[in-house]
Design an enzyme around this catalytic site. Sequence first.
Site, PDB file in Angstrom:
ATOM      1  CE1 TYR A  36     118.794  56.012  34.179  1.00  0.00           C
ATOM      2  CE2 TYR A  36     117.913  55.716  31.934  1.00  0.00           C
ATOM      3  CZ  TYR A  36     117.850  56.881  32.847  1.00  0.00           C
ATOM      4  OH  TYR A  36     117.744  57.973  32.956  1.00  0.00           O
ATOM      5  CD  GLU A 104     109.223  57.524  23.402  1.00  0.00           C
ATOM      6  OE1 GLU A 104     108.511  57.924  22.510  1.00  0.00           O
ATOM      7  OE2 GLU A 104     110.442  57.065  23.400  1.00  0.00           O
ATOM      8  CG  HIS A 141     113.004  58.978  21.633  1.00  0.00           C
ATOM      9  ND1 HIS A 141     113.343  58.041  22.528  1.00  0.00           N
ATOM     10  CD2 HIS A 141     113.901  59.448  20.967  1.00  0.00           C
ATOM     11  CE1 HIS A 141     114.558  58.006  22.306  1.00  0.00           C
ATOM     12  NE2 HIS A 141     115.325  58.669  21.221  1.00  0.00           N
TER      13      HIS A 141
HETATM   14 FE   LIG Z   1     112.177  56.892  23.574  1.00  0.00          FE
END
Ligand SMILES: [Fe+2]
Length: 262
Positions: A36, A104, A141
């Site tokens: 990013y 997340e 994750h």
């Molecule tokens: Fe993550």
Amino acid sequence: MANNLVLTLYKHINSPEARLYLSRQLFEEAVHVQFYLTLLDTYLPDPDDRAAAFAAVENIPAIREKAEFCFRWMDSVEKIERLETKEDRRRFLLNLICFAACIEGLFFYGAFAYVYWFRSRGLLHGLATGTNWVFRDESMHMEFAFSVVDTVREEEPELFDDELQRQVTDMLKEAVEAELQFARDLCGEGLPGMNTASMQEYLQCVADQRLRRLGFAPVFGSENPFSFMELQNVQELTNFFERRASAYQVAVEGSVAFDDDF
Ligand SMILES: [Fe+2]
């Protein structure tokens, strides 16, 4: 993100195999940051514009609110060296759940929706392609964290009482509200195929999925309004009938001679 991984999760999740996974996760987070950052350098070549983008957490209230939400739910664990009491373990669980389900699992999913909205309009394909890998990693994750929660539930089912359910539900409601604040800024009067109301429905639907995965009752009952997010959870495999695959080579036909002039 990386701080919480190292200073909290790695410290308290001490099984060797889980720590191996966390090491991989840490590496992936670093790659995401790099990706990013590279895009930001490309989209915003002017150093002043870039500085303004980095200062967003201080200057844009909706972004500051998201940061404050994270600190509110996650900060208290950093000073705990060992999870001695039930209260310590509850705090740790809330940290882990905030990290996985809200950051997340919700804030990132809000961001993914904007990226794929652009893609659905034929825009910013480089951003979408890189984000496909980020999406895959982040889903993993989150699933890892949820399997840690499953293990805690097996080992100490008494931690999963009405109080925890209430806290997690409140946390997700707050997260939806914080992300929605950002959506109001971004969508304004509405964009083709996306507005504040559809974003709200989408975030609520995602929050319900997280609650269900954690074994709690969903609270919003919303449906996903974004068809462009529908297939995003499916692993990317090239379907040769629908799209031209470019990640392979065709064998050379005919004879090959190395003494020809090129
Ligand atoms: Fe993550």
